[in-house]
Design a protein around this motif. Sequence first.
Motif, PDB file in Angstrom:
ATOM      1  N   SER A  90       0.799  -1.231   0.000  1.00  8.77           N
ATOM      2  CA  SER A  90       0.000   0.000   0.000  1.00  8.77           C
ATOM      3  C   SER A  90       0.827   1.275   0.000  1.00  8.77           C
ATOM      4  O   SER A  90       0.404   2.281  -0.565  1.00  8.77           O
ATOM      5  CB  SER A  90      -0.999  -0.006   1.155  1.00  8.77           C
ATOM      6  N   ALA A  91       2.014   1.265   0.613  1.00  9.80           N
ATOM      7  CA  ALA A  91       2.832   2.484   0.676  1.00  9.80           C
ATOM      8  C   ALA A  91       3.180   3.005  -0.719  1.00  9.80           C
ATOM      9  O   ALA A  91       3.435   4.193  -0.903  1.00  9.80           O
ATOM     10  CB  ALA A  91       4.107   2.228   1.475  1.00  9.80           C
ATOM     11  N   ILE A  92       3.177   2.100  -1.717  1.00  7.26           N
ATOM     12  CA  ILE A  92       3.439   2.527  -3.099  1.00  7.26           C
ATOM     13  C   ILE A  92       2.170   2.414  -3.945  1.00  7.26           C
ATOM     14  O   ILE A  92       1.772   3.360  -4.619  1.00  7.26           O
ATOM     15  CB  ILE A  92       4.584   1.709  -3.731  1.00  7.26           C
ATOM     16  N   CYS A  93       1.499   1.262  -3.909  1.00  7.78           N
ATOM     17  CA  CYS A  93       0.322   1.027  -4.769  1.00  7.78           C
ATOM     18  C   CYS A  93      -0.806   2.011  -4.513  1.00  7.78           C
ATOM     19  O   CYS A  93      -1.540   2.371  -5.421  1.00  7.78           O
ATOM     20  CB  CYS A  93      -0.206  -0.389  -4.581  1.00  7.78           C
ATOM     21  N   HIS A  94      -0.964   2.428  -3.259  1.00  2.50           N
ATOM     22  CA  HIS A  94      -2.081   3.304  -2.910  1.00  2.50           C
ATOM     23  C   HIS A  94      -1.654   4.769  -2.752  1.00  2.50           C
ATOM     24  O   HIS A  94      -2.451   5.600  -2.328  1.00  2.50           O
ATOM     25  CB  HIS A  94      -2.772   2.813  -1.630  1.00  2.50           C
ATOM     26  N   ALA A  95      -0.407   5.061  -3.089  1.00  2.00           N
ATOM     27  CA  ALA A  95       0.072   6.453  -3.007  1.00  2.00           C
ATOM     28  C   ALA A  95      -0.536   7.269  -4.146  1.00  2.00           C
ATOM     29  O   ALA A  95      -0.771   6.744  -5.230  1.00  2.00           O
ATOM     30  CB  ALA A  95       1.592   6.473  -3.086  1.00  2.00           C
ATOM     31  N   LYS A  96      -0.771   8.553  -3.896  1.00  2.00           N
ATOM     32  CA  LYS A  96      -1.291   9.428  -4.953  1.00  2.00           C
ATOM     33  C   LYS A  96      -0.297   9.499  -6.107  1.00  2.00           C
ATOM     34  O   LYS A  96      -0.665   9.564  -7.274  1.00  2.00           O
ATOM     35  CB  LYS A  96      -1.533  10.832  -4.404  1.00  2.00           C
ATOM     36  N   ASN A  97       0.990   9.499  -5.747  1.00  2.00           N
ATOM     37  CA  ASN A  97       2.057   9.566  -6.739  1.00  2.00           C
ATOM     38  C   ASN A  97       3.042   8.433  -6.457  1.00  2.00           C
ATOM     39  O   ASN A  97       3.983   8.596  -5.676  1.00  2.00           O
ATOM     40  CB  ASN A  97       2.741  10.937  -6.640  1.00  2.00           C
ATOM     41  N   PRO A  98       2.834   7.252  -7.082  1.00  2.00           N
ATOM     42  CA  PRO A  98       3.690   6.093  -6.776  1.00  2.00           C
ATOM     43  C   PRO A  98       5.179   6.348  -7.044  1.00  2.00           C
ATOM     44  O   PRO A  98       6.037   5.833  -6.329  1.00  2.00           O
ATOM     45  CB  PRO A  98       3.146   4.992  -7.690  1.00  2.00           C
ATOM     46  N   LYS A  99       5.478   7.142  -8.072  1.00  2.00           N
ATOM     47  CA  LYS A  99       6.888   7.448  -8.381  1.00  2.00           C
ATOM     48  C   LYS A  99       7.540   8.211  -7.232  1.00  2.00           C
ATOM     49  O   LYS A  99       8.627   7.867  -6.772  1.00  2.00           O
ATOM     50  CB  LYS A  99       6.983   8.256  -9.680  1.00  2.00           C
ATOM     51  N   LYS A 100       6.846   9.227  -6.765  1.00  2.00           N
ATOM     52  CA  LYS A 100       7.371  10.041  -5.657  1.00  2.00           C
ATOM     53  C   LYS A 100       7.487   9.190  -4.390  1.00  2.00           C
ATOM     54  O   LYS A 100       8.475   9.279  -3.653  1.00  2.00           O
ATOM     55  CB  LYS A 100       6.451  11.236  -5.422  1.00  2.00           C
ATOM     56  N   ALA A 101       6.463   8.362  -4.128  1.00  2.00           N
ATOM     57  CA  ALA A 101       6.477   7.497  -2.939  1.00  2.00           C
ATOM     58  C   ALA A 101       7.679   6.561  -2.969  1.00  2.00           C
ATOM     59  O   ALA A 101       8.410   6.438  -1.989  1.00  2.00           O
ATOM     60  CB  ALA A 101       5.178   6.701  -2.857  1.00  2.00           C
ATOM     61  N   ALA A 102       7.892   5.902  -4.128  1.00  2.00           N
ATOM     62  CA  ALA A 102       9.027   4.973  -4.271  1.00  2.00           C
ATOM     63  C   ALA A 102      10.353   5.705  -4.107  1.00  2.00           C
ATOM     64  O   ALA A 102      11.282   5.215  -3.442  1.00  2.00           O
ATOM     65  CB  ALA A 102       8.961   4.271  -5.622  1.00  2.00           C
ATOM     66  N   SER A 103      10.432   6.887  -4.716  1.00  2.00           N
ATOM     67  CA  SER A 103      11.665   7.676  -4.665  1.00  2.00           C
ATOM     68  C   SER A 103      12.009   8.086  -3.234  1.00  2.00           C
ATOM     69  O   SER A 103      13.160   7.980  -2.798  1.00  2.00           O
ATOM     70  CB  SER A 103      11.480   8.907  -5.554  1.00  2.00           C
ATOM     71  N   LEU A 104      10.995   8.527  -2.483  1.00  2.00           N
ATOM     72  CA  LEU A 104      11.218   8.939  -1.085  1.00  2.00           C
ATOM     73  C   LEU A 104      11.598   7.743  -0.209  1.00  2.00           C
ATOM     74  O   LEU A 104      12.458   7.852   0.663  1.00  2.00           O
ATOM     75  CB  LEU A 104       9.967   9.626  -0.525  1.00  2.00           C
ATOM     76  N   LEU A 105      10.955   6.608  -0.453  1.00  2.00           N
ATOM     77  CA  LEU A 105      11.275   5.389   0.301  1.00  2.00           C
ATOM     78  C   LEU A 105      12.703   4.927   0.009  1.00  2.00           C
ATOM     79  O   LEU A 105      13.442   4.562   0.922  1.00  2.00           O
ATOM     80  CB  LEU A 105      10.272   4.271  -0.035  1.00  2.00           C
TER      81      LEU A 105
END
Length: 209
Positions: free
Chosen positions: A184-199
């Motif tokens: 969910s931290a990536i799949c359900h993020a508004k912006n999966p690219k940004k979420a993955a990048s920050l993680l």
Amino acid sequence: MSAYCLYLVTDDKQDINTLINVVNEAVSGGVTMVQVREKSGHIQSFIKRAKAVKNILKDTNVKLIINDRVDVALAIDADGVHLGQSDMPASIARKLIGANKLLGLSIENEQQLIEANSLPLDYIGLSAIFSTPTKTNIKKQWGIEGLKKAMQISHFPIVAIGGINQKNLTDIIQTGVDGVALVSAICHAKNPKKAASLLRLQIQEAQIN
């Protein structure tokens, strides 16, 4: 950086267009491995979704892992398969997929962890580190101390899964674990690219410190 470092597990409830978008974005953001999950049991749908993800991962170094189904992994020539405890035995799966494909196994308690050391695996998925809305039938919550103990017992790289988010990620990475699996931290993020990048950035900083 380990190939298991930022391991995306897809959400099988998302339609194929959403899936394609999430994986595209997540790969751009820096995920290092993608596991396609499909719990409906509909094999044609599974193959279609897995092929779509394989197309995205072509010409990247990101490995494609198929959840549970050795037949689907073989059908689309995926990079590997991830088994649960009730799936095909690891020794049989290894014979079918050969020596060069990745084979992972979900581990839910210490007995399974010890038994896994004698299996022909490449890595294990330790579940669940923390409770999570997607897994309601958790056998054990390992927590940080349990994860550290598991790392001492296991002969294999460990991917931590379950309830992992930005708040607890640094503590998990600082155990020295090989990777974290996220849904969910990536799949359900508004912006999966940004979420993955920050993680990914958070992982790198935690590894340095």
